[in-house]
Write an enzyme that holds these catalytic residues in place. Structure first.
Site, PDB file in Angstrom:
ATOM      1  NE  ARG A 231       1.889  -4.390  11.238  1.00  0.00           N
ATOM      2  CZ  ARG A 231       3.010  -4.287  10.524  1.00  0.00           C
ATOM      3  NH1 ARG A 231       4.166  -4.702  11.029  1.00  0.00           N
ATOM      4  NH2 ARG A 231       2.996  -3.775   9.324  1.00  0.00           N
TER       5      ARG A 231
ATOM      6  CE  LYS B 192      -2.085  -1.091   3.882  1.00  0.00           C
ATOM      7  NZ  LYS B 192      -1.355  -2.335   4.193  1.00  0.00           N
TER       8      LYS B 192
ATOM      9  NE  ARG C 179      -4.925  -0.933   9.559  1.00  0.00           N
ATOM     10  CZ  ARG C 179      -3.784  -0.528   8.993  1.00  0.00           C
ATOM     11  NH1 ARG C 179      -3.704   0.607   8.365  1.00  0.00           N
ATOM     12  NH2 ARG C 179      -2.743  -1.296   9.086  1.00  0.00           N
TER      13      ARG C 179
ATOM     14  NE  ARG D  36       5.896   0.124  10.073  1.00  0.00           N
ATOM     15  CZ  ARG D  36       4.810  -0.037   9.329  1.00  0.00           C
ATOM     16  NH1 ARG D  36       4.756   0.492   8.123  1.00  0.00           N
ATOM     17  NH2 ARG D  36       3.780  -0.727   9.778  1.00  0.00           N
TER      18      ARG D  36
ATOM     19  NE  ARG E 229       7.701  -2.239   6.279  1.00  0.00           N
ATOM     20  CZ  ARG E 229       6.388  -2.313   6.374  1.00  0.00           C
ATOM     21  NH1 ARG E 229       5.631  -1.844   5.418  1.00  0.00           N
ATOM     22  NH2 ARG E 229       5.837  -2.866   7.422  1.00  0.00           N
TER      23      ARG E 229
HETATM   24  P1  AP5 Z   1       4.843  -1.618   1.828  1.00  0.00           P
HETATM   25  O1  AP5 Z   1       4.536  -0.773   0.639  1.00  0.00           O
HETATM   26  O2  AP5 Z   1       5.572  -0.985   2.960  1.00  0.00           O
HETATM   27  O3  AP5 Z   1       3.506  -2.353   2.346  1.00  0.00           O
HETATM   28  P2  AP5 Z   1       2.258  -1.804   3.150  1.00  0.00           P
HETATM   29  O4  AP5 Z   1       1.052  -2.475   2.590  1.00  0.00           O
HETATM   30  O5  AP5 Z   1       2.276  -0.304   3.173  1.00  0.00           O
HETATM   31  O6  AP5 Z   1       2.588  -2.428   4.548  1.00  0.00           O
HETATM   32  P3  AP5 Z   1       2.503  -1.841   6.030  1.00  0.00           P
HETATM   33  O7  AP5 Z   1       3.193  -2.831   6.888  1.00  0.00           O
HETATM   34  O8  AP5 Z   1       2.988  -0.421   6.095  1.00  0.00           O
HETATM   35  O9  AP5 Z   1       0.969  -1.865   6.281  1.00  0.00           O
HETATM   36  P4  AP5 Z   1       0.274  -1.806   7.620  1.00  0.00           P
HETATM   37  O10 AP5 Z   1      -1.114  -1.648   7.143  1.00  0.00           O
HETATM   38  O11 AP5 Z   1       0.520  -2.917   8.550  1.00  0.00           O
HETATM   39  O12 AP5 Z   1       0.967  -0.562   8.362  1.00  0.00           O
HETATM   40  P5  AP5 Z   1       0.442   0.888   8.744  1.00  0.00           P
HETATM   41  O13 AP5 Z   1       1.621   1.759   8.828  1.00  0.00           O
HETATM   42  O14 AP5 Z   1      -0.710   1.290   7.920  1.00  0.00           O
HETATM   43  O15 AP5 Z   1       5.642  -2.895   1.298  1.00  0.00           O
HETATM   44  C1  AP5 Z   1       6.114  -3.870   2.219  1.00  0.00           C
HETATM   45  C2  AP5 Z   1       7.470  -4.433   1.693  1.00  0.00           C
HETATM   46  O16 AP5 Z   1       7.223  -5.140   0.481  1.00  0.00           O
HETATM   47  C3  AP5 Z   1       8.489  -3.332   1.352  1.00  0.00           C
HETATM   48  O17 AP5 Z   1       9.767  -3.757   1.724  1.00  0.00           O
HETATM   49  C4  AP5 Z   1       8.388  -3.182  -0.179  1.00  0.00           C
HETATM   50  O18 AP5 Z   1       9.606  -2.780  -0.759  1.00  0.00           O
HETATM   51  C5  AP5 Z   1       7.993  -4.596  -0.595  1.00  0.00           C
HETATM   52  N1  AP5 Z   1       7.145  -4.609  -1.785  1.00  0.00           N
HETATM   53  C6  AP5 Z   1       6.110  -3.775  -2.085  1.00  0.00           C
HETATM   54  N2  AP5 Z   1       5.551  -4.108  -3.249  1.00  0.00           N
HETATM   55  C7  AP5 Z   1       6.229  -5.187  -3.717  1.00  0.00           C
HETATM   56  C8  AP5 Z   1       6.118  -6.016  -4.892  1.00  0.00           C
HETATM   57  N3  AP5 Z   1       5.173  -5.782  -5.813  1.00  0.00           N
HETATM   58  N4  AP5 Z   1       6.980  -7.043  -5.027  1.00  0.00           N
HETATM   59  C9  AP5 Z   1       7.929  -7.289  -4.090  1.00  0.00           C
HETATM   60  N5  AP5 Z   1       8.111  -6.547  -2.973  1.00  0.00           N
HETATM   61  C10 AP5 Z   1       7.255  -5.513  -2.781  1.00  0.00           C
HETATM   62  O19 AP5 Z   1      -0.144   0.625  10.216  1.00  0.00           O
HETATM   63  C11 AP5 Z   1       0.700   0.394  11.326  1.00  0.00           C
HETATM   64  C12 AP5 Z   1      -0.130   0.383  12.609  1.00  0.00           C
HETATM   65  O20 AP5 Z   1      -0.770   1.677  12.787  1.00  0.00           O
HETATM   66  C13 AP5 Z   1      -1.295  -0.613  12.636  1.00  0.00           C
HETATM   67  O21 AP5 Z   1      -0.868  -1.912  13.041  1.00  0.00           O
HETATM   68  C14 AP5 Z   1      -2.228   0.049  13.645  1.00  0.00           C
HETATM   69  O22 AP5 Z   1      -1.793  -0.166  14.971  1.00  0.00           O
HETATM   70  C15 AP5 Z   1      -2.074   1.524  13.333  1.00  0.00           C
HETATM   71  N6  AP5 Z   1      -3.052   1.999  12.337  1.00  0.00           N
HETATM   72  C16 AP5 Z   1      -2.751   2.471  11.083  1.00  0.00           C
HETATM   73  N7  AP5 Z   1      -3.882   2.806  10.450  1.00  0.00           N
HETATM   74  C17 AP5 Z   1      -4.910   2.540  11.307  1.00  0.00           C
HETATM   75  C18 AP5 Z   1      -6.327   2.669  11.194  1.00  0.00           C
HETATM   76  N8  AP5 Z   1      -6.934   3.132  10.076  1.00  0.00           N
HETATM   77  N9  AP5 Z   1      -7.089   2.303  12.280  1.00  0.00           N
HETATM   78  C19 AP5 Z   1      -6.508   1.845  13.404  1.00  0.00           C
HETATM   79  N10 AP5 Z   1      -5.167   1.692  13.562  1.00  0.00           N
HETATM   80  C20 AP5 Z   1      -4.374   2.044  12.525  1.00  0.00           C
END
Ligand code: AP5
Length: 253
Positions: free
Chosen positions: A201, A36, A111, A190, A157
């Site tokens: 998660r 994402k 979410r 992270r 990552r």
């Molecule tokens: P990356 O692009 O970083 O993936 P991502 O989907 O953004 O993964 P996240 O781990 O950031 O998602 P998340 O939803 O858990 O975290 P968030 O920060 O939102 O890619 C991942 C890896 O894969 C990278 O190394 C990349 O290079 C590689 N990659 C990408 N595409 C690729 C491809 N096509 N092929 C190969 N490799 C590839 O949330 C963190 C925390 O915040 C949550 O756990 C929660 O506690 C809180 N939070 C955030 N939003 C909310 C909400 N709306 N409500 C409540 N709590 C929330």
């Protein structure tokens, strides 16, 4: 840049036109590690609209030590979701910023079903009812990737704390080990990318966010994209989906 080259492939209009037209709301859904953040940055550059990542906003609050950050820190460290009211408040604040008035990409929001209902009401009240935008419901894109590949992606990552660029030691390594190609900053992992937290998660996604995708699917607003493809191919598919949706919306208006 790859994203710009992809314009030809998806038949998008010129950069000047992209810079002027309203894009509206785009929601990117998908489990942790689906890509994402990687894709949001590319969509953001392509349409010149902001990426609004609730994860990044929450991490910034944690870093600044705000009351919200202090409340969210322990919850995020456990891999659970932060309470809806806190997240909706920071999203409302961010969506009212001037740079979000042509459109925005919501990365990691909504979410939960409550967040999705809140977003519908917010968009209606703040953007559609007052005529700022023609009624254009969010384009919702779900990126899907196999569970075991997600684990490998997240543990590999690395992120640049200065420019936010995302790398992967397995599939997208920097030119110099652990150093950002753009600004030379040392890359970081992270706090919540430890295996025991990752599992929590992923569970939270299954329990709380999958129903959100189903909600959008019932409304006919969901497009699902295979995220287990090269990054450029995933970007091309997403841009095609957004451009197709925008074309349908303008035919209907
Ligand atoms: P990356 O692009 O970083 O993936 P991502 O989907 O953004 O993964 P996240 O781990 O950031 O998602 P998340 O939803 O858990 O975290 P968030 O920060 O939102 O890619 C991942 C890896 O894969 C990278 O190394 C990349 O290079 C590689 N990659 C990408 N595409 C690729 C491809 N096509 N092929 C190969 N490799 C590839 O949330 C963190 C925390 O915040 C949550 O756990 C929660 O506690 C809180 N939070 C955030 N939003 C909310 C909400 N709306 N409500 C409540 N709590 C929330």
């Amino acid at each position: 840049m790859a994203v710009i080259l992809n314009q030809e492939r998806v038949g998008a209009s010129s950069m000047a036109e992209q810079a002027l037209r309203n894009i509206g709301p785009i929601v990117l859904l998908g489990p942790p590690g689906a890509g994402k953040g990687t894709q949001s940055k590319r969509i953001s550059e392509h349409y010149r609209i902001p990426q609004i990542s609730t994860g990044d906003l929450l991490r910034e609050h944690v870093k600044q030590g705000t009351p919200l950050g202090m409340e969210a820190q322990a919850i995020m460290a456990r891999g659970e979701l932060v309470p809806d009211n806190l997240v909706c408040d920071i999203v409302a604040w961010r969506l009212r910023e001037p740079d979000a008035q042509r459109g925005f990409i919501l990365d990691g929001f909504p979410r939960t079903q409550k967040q999705a209902a809140w977003l519908d009401a917010f968009l209606k009240y703040e953007f559609f009812d007052n005529g700022k935008w023609q009624s254009r419901l969010p384009i919702v894109i779900r990126i899907e990737v196999d569970y075991n590949k997600l684990l490998l992606r997240i543990t590999g990552r690395r992120t640049c704390p200065t420019c936010g660029r995302i790398y992967n030691v397995h599939s997208r390594p920097p030119l110099v080990d652990e150093i950002c190609d753009v600004d030379g900053t040392k890359l970081v992992m992270r706090d919540d990318d430890r295996e025991e937290v990752i599992r929590e998660r992923l569970d939270a996604y299954e329990r709380q966010t999958k129903p959100v995708a189903e909600y959008y699917e019932r409304l006919g607003r969901l497009a699902t994209i295979d995220g287990d493809q090269p990054v450029d191919d995933v970007t091309a598919r997403i841009l095609k989906e957004i451009d197709g949706n925008a074309a349908t919306a303008s035919e209907g208006s």
